[in-house]
Design a protein around this motif. Structure first.
Motif, PDB file in Angstrom:
ATOM      1  N   SER A 286       0.773  -1.181   0.057  1.00 37.52           N
ATOM      2  CA  SER A 286      -0.126   0.008  -0.087  1.00 37.52           C
ATOM      3  C   SER A 286       0.842   1.178   0.032  1.00 37.52           C
ATOM      4  O   SER A 286       0.589   2.231  -0.813  1.00 37.52           O
ATOM      5  CB  SER A 286      -1.026   0.003   1.143  1.00 37.52           C
ATOM      6  N   VAL A 287       1.934   1.299   0.987  1.00 35.18           N
ATOM      7  CA  VAL A 287       2.945   2.328   0.833  1.00 35.18           C
ATOM      8  C   VAL A 287       3.706   2.588  -0.486  1.00 35.18           C
ATOM      9  O   VAL A 287       3.697   3.902  -0.989  1.00 35.18           O
ATOM     10  CB  VAL A 287       3.755   2.387   2.126  1.00 35.18           C
ATOM     11  N   ARG A 288       3.851   1.449  -1.138  1.00 33.77           N
ATOM     12  CA  ARG A 288       4.603   1.675  -2.440  1.00 33.77           C
ATOM     13  C   ARG A 288       3.444   1.907  -3.378  1.00 33.77           C
ATOM     14  O   ARG A 288       3.926   2.971  -4.279  1.00 33.77           O
ATOM     15  CB  ARG A 288       5.216   0.318  -2.648  1.00 33.77           C
ATOM     16  N   ARG A 289       2.386   1.651  -3.572  1.00 31.86           N
ATOM     17  CA  ARG A 289       1.395   1.839  -4.553  1.00 31.86           C
ATOM     18  C   ARG A 289       0.848   3.459  -4.373  1.00 31.86           C
ATOM     19  O   ARG A 289       0.753   3.961  -5.365  1.00 31.86           O
ATOM     20  CB  ARG A 289       0.036   1.082  -4.479  1.00 31.86           C
ATOM     21  N   HIS A 290       0.469   3.731  -3.110  1.00 27.02           N
ATOM     22  CA  HIS A 290       0.055   5.036  -2.930  1.00 27.02           C
ATOM     23  C   HIS A 290       0.988   6.378  -2.721  1.00 27.02           C
ATOM     24  O   HIS A 290       0.660   7.368  -2.665  1.00 27.02           O
ATOM     25  CB  HIS A 290      -0.898   5.111  -1.617  1.00 27.02           C
ATOM     26  N   PHE A 291       2.583   5.899  -2.636  1.00 24.13           N
ATOM     27  CA  PHE A 291       3.367   6.999  -2.271  1.00 24.13           C
ATOM     28  C   PHE A 291       4.438   6.684  -2.840  1.00 24.13           C
ATOM     29  O   PHE A 291       4.831   7.409  -4.108  1.00 24.13           O
ATOM     30  CB  PHE A 291       3.459   6.774  -0.641  1.00 24.13           C
ATOM     31  N   VAL A 292       5.476   5.701  -2.832  1.00 26.22           N
ATOM     32  CA  VAL A 292       6.632   5.406  -3.272  1.00 26.22           C
ATOM     33  C   VAL A 292       6.550   5.380  -4.861  1.00 26.22           C
ATOM     34  O   VAL A 292       7.435   6.239  -5.487  1.00 26.22           O
ATOM     35  CB  VAL A 292       7.418   4.345  -2.930  1.00 26.22           C
ATOM     36  N   ASP A 293       5.928   4.463  -5.381  1.00 28.32           N
ATOM     37  CA  ASP A 293       5.850   4.381  -6.794  1.00 28.32           C
ATOM     38  C   ASP A 293       5.155   5.545  -7.759  1.00 28.32           C
ATOM     39  O   ASP A 293       5.458   5.698  -8.809  1.00 28.32           O
ATOM     40  CB  ASP A 293       5.171   2.870  -7.374  1.00 28.32           C
ATOM     41  N   ARG A 294       4.844   6.492  -6.962  1.00 26.74           N
ATOM     42  CA  ARG A 294       4.204   7.595  -7.535  1.00 26.74           C
ATOM     43  C   ARG A 294       5.046   8.828  -7.730  1.00 26.74           C
ATOM     44  O   ARG A 294       4.729   9.832  -8.350  1.00 26.74           O
ATOM     45  CB  ARG A 294       2.876   8.390  -6.700  1.00 26.74           C
ATOM     46  N   LEU A 295       6.469   8.709  -7.098  1.00 25.78           N
ATOM     47  CA  LEU A 295       7.414   9.480  -7.240  1.00 25.78           C
ATOM     48  C   LEU A 295       8.486   8.977  -8.055  1.00 25.78           C
ATOM     49  O   LEU A 295       8.670   7.766  -8.047  1.00 25.78           O
ATOM     50  CB  LEU A 295       7.838   9.999  -5.652  1.00 25.78           C
ATOM     51  N   GLU A 296       9.268   9.868  -8.567  1.00 22.14           N
ATOM     52  CA  GLU A 296      10.421   9.733  -9.456  1.00 22.14           C
ATOM     53  C   GLU A 296      11.283   9.281  -8.389  1.00 22.14           C
ATOM     54  O   GLU A 296      11.378   9.994  -7.117  1.00 22.14           O
ATOM     55  CB  GLU A 296      11.051  10.721 -10.304  1.00 22.14           C
ATOM     56  N   PRO A 297      12.494   8.561  -8.496  1.00 24.40           N
ATOM     57  CA  PRO A 297      13.574   8.575  -7.396  1.00 24.40           C
ATOM     58  C   PRO A 297      14.134   9.810  -6.744  1.00 24.40           C
ATOM     59  O   PRO A 297      14.167   9.948  -5.431  1.00 24.40           O
ATOM     60  CB  PRO A 297      14.662   7.753  -7.926  1.00 24.40           C
ATOM     61  N   GLU A 298      14.392  11.037  -7.592  1.00 28.50           N
ATOM     62  CA  GLU A 298      14.889  12.283  -7.203  1.00 28.50           C
ATOM     63  C   GLU A 298      13.745  12.866  -6.396  1.00 28.50           C
ATOM     64  O   GLU A 298      14.179  13.639  -5.448  1.00 28.50           O
ATOM     65  CB  GLU A 298      15.203  12.892  -8.347  1.00 28.50           C
ATOM     66  N   GLU A 299      12.521  12.939  -6.654  1.00 29.44           N
ATOM     67  CA  GLU A 299      11.405  13.426  -5.947  1.00 29.44           C
ATOM     68  C   GLU A 299      11.556  12.784  -4.552  1.00 29.44           C
ATOM     69  O   GLU A 299      11.341  13.591  -3.759  1.00 29.44           O
ATOM     70  CB  GLU A 299      10.164  13.240  -6.614  1.00 29.44           C
ATOM     71  N   LEU A 300      11.521  11.612  -4.590  1.00 31.04           N
ATOM     72  CA  LEU A 300      11.336  10.750  -3.352  1.00 31.04           C
ATOM     73  C   LEU A 300      12.765  11.092  -2.177  1.00 31.04           C
ATOM     74  O   LEU A 300      12.419  11.449  -1.200  1.00 31.04           O
ATOM     75  CB  LEU A 300      11.637   9.323  -3.311  1.00 31.04           C
ATOM     76  N   ALA A 301      14.075  11.214  -2.804  1.00 31.38           N
ATOM     77  CA  ALA A 301      14.975  11.685  -1.980  1.00 31.38           C
ATOM     78  C   ALA A 301      14.667  13.120  -1.427  1.00 31.38           C
ATOM     79  O   ALA A 301      14.979  13.346  -0.434  1.00 31.38           O
ATOM     80  CB  ALA A 301      16.130  11.641  -2.991  1.00 31.38           C
ATOM     81  N   ILE A 302      14.108  14.014  -2.332  1.00 32.26           N
ATOM     82  CA  ILE A 302      14.111  15.597  -2.040  1.00 32.26           C
ATOM     83  C   ILE A 302      13.030  15.426  -0.922  1.00 32.26           C
ATOM     84  O   ILE A 302      13.192  15.927  -0.006  1.00 32.26           O
ATOM     85  CB  ILE A 302      13.625  16.448  -3.103  1.00 32.26           C
ATOM     86  N   LEU A 303      11.849  14.465  -1.073  1.00 33.74           N
ATOM     87  CA  LEU A 303      10.854  14.514  -0.154  1.00 33.74           C
ATOM     88  C   LEU A 303      11.144  14.070   1.143  1.00 33.74           C
ATOM     89  O   LEU A 303      10.965  14.480   2.264  1.00 33.74           O
ATOM     90  CB  LEU A 303       9.563  13.850  -0.359  1.00 33.74           C
ATOM     91  N   GLY A 304      12.136  13.149   1.212  1.00 36.56           N
ATOM     92  CA  GLY A 304      12.675  12.401   2.356  1.00 36.56           C
ATOM     93  C   GLY A 304      13.681  13.477   3.211  1.00 36.56           C
ATOM     94  O   GLY A 304      13.578  13.621   4.189  1.00 36.56           O
ATOM     95  N   ARG A 305      14.466  14.276   2.448  1.00 42.33           N
ATOM     96  CA  ARG A 305      15.323  15.352   2.858  1.00 42.33           C
ATOM     97  C   ARG A 305      14.099  16.489   3.621  1.00 42.33           C
ATOM     98  O   ARG A 305      14.675  16.829   4.734  1.00 42.33           O
ATOM     99  CB  ARG A 305      16.141  15.876   2.112  1.00 42.33           C
ATOM    100  N   ILE A 306      13.173  16.826   2.943  1.00 41.52           N
ATOM    101  CA  ILE A 306      12.199  17.822   3.597  1.00 41.52           C
ATOM    102  C   ILE A 306      11.587  17.195   4.540  1.00 41.52           C
ATOM    103  O   ILE A 306      11.664  17.926   5.743  1.00 41.52           O
ATOM    104  CB  ILE A 306      11.320  18.225   2.250  1.00 41.52           C
ATOM    105  N   ALA A 307      11.324  15.925   4.606  1.00 44.44           N
ATOM    106  CA  ALA A 307      10.574  15.486   5.819  1.00 44.44           C
ATOM    107  C   ALA A 307      11.461  15.460   6.971  1.00 44.44           C
ATOM    108  O   ALA A 307      11.182  15.735   8.013  1.00 44.44           O
ATOM    109  CB  ALA A 307       9.984  14.132   5.477  1.00 44.44           C
ATOM    110  N   GLU A 308      12.629  15.171   6.784  1.00 47.35           N
ATOM    111  CA  GLU A 308      13.689  14.992   7.813  1.00 47.35           C
ATOM    112  C   GLU A 308      14.036  16.364   8.345  1.00 47.35           C
ATOM    113  O   GLU A 308      14.043  16.503   9.584  1.00 47.35           O
ATOM    114  CB  GLU A 308      15.090  14.431   7.475  1.00 47.35           C
ATOM    115  N   LYS A 309      14.133  17.553   7.598  1.00 47.11           N
ATOM    116  CA  LYS A 309      14.417  18.505   7.974  1.00 47.11           C
ATOM    117  C   LYS A 309      13.136  19.089   8.984  1.00 47.11           C
ATOM    118  O   LYS A 309      13.459  19.736   9.788  1.00 47.11           O
ATOM    119  CB  LYS A 309      14.426  19.608   6.776  1.00 47.11           C
ATOM    120  N   ILE A 310      11.935  18.865   8.601  1.00 45.14           N
ATOM    121  CA  ILE A 310      10.706  19.487   9.206  1.00 45.14           C
ATOM    122  C   ILE A 310      10.664  18.674  10.507  1.00 45.14           C
ATOM    123  O   ILE A 310      10.401  19.124  11.654  1.00 45.14           O
ATOM    124  CB  ILE A 310       9.571  19.160   8.509  1.00 45.14           C
TER     125      ILE A 310
END
Length: 154
Positions: free
Chosen positions: A126-150
């Protein structure tokens, strides 16, 4: 002209800031709603899964109530009430904390381990289908950095 001094102190969001905030909120709600629906097939709520998966991070599936609450960002009373409901379903049990006479341990039961093993593939899919696979690897990396920062701000 503002109605009062307090209104003058409000730092209103720009259109772009408001757009980003509302998009973030819609994203969180959408992903959360979809993953919760998928967990329901296993008779689990999102908090149930969070408790089980967080407890499973310890090899013996045991944590103090205090440590578990801190890991999850919950109050001890909230976790205690939720643990009572999970105990009634034999997903976890409480045990005395040998290092703190007033505290208790939360322990995954065999039923809890089995339930987690059954639900984990569904949840991860479910996490893969509704989140991970909807993003490009670069987008996922950026979102991960943003989430950690916040999250680190807390």
């Amino acid at each position: 002209m503002s109605m009062n001094k307090r209104e003058d102190e409000v730092h209103w969001l720009t259109d772009e800031e408001e757009r980003a905030w509302r998009a973030y909120r819609r994203m969180v709600i959408a992903v959360q709603t979809r993953t919760v629906q998928d967990l329901a097939a296993h008779g689990l709520s999102e908090p149930d899964y969070e408790v089980l998966s967080t407890l499973s991070e310890d090899p013996d599936g045991t944590s103090t109530l205090h440590e578990q609450a801190a890991k999850m960002g919950w109050s001890r009373s909230r976790l205690s009430r939720h643990a009572t409901r999970m105990e009634a379903r034999d997903l976890i049990r409480r045990a005395p904390d040998p290092t703190d006479g007033r505290g208790c341990l939360l322990v995954l039961t065999e039923t809890g381990w089995d339930t987690l093993r059954e639900a984990a593939p569904t949840h991860l899919g479910s996490v893969r289908r509704h989140f991970v696979d909807r993003l490009e690897p670069e987008e996922l990396a950026i979102l991960g950095r943003i989430a950690e920062k916040i999250a680190d701000e807390q």
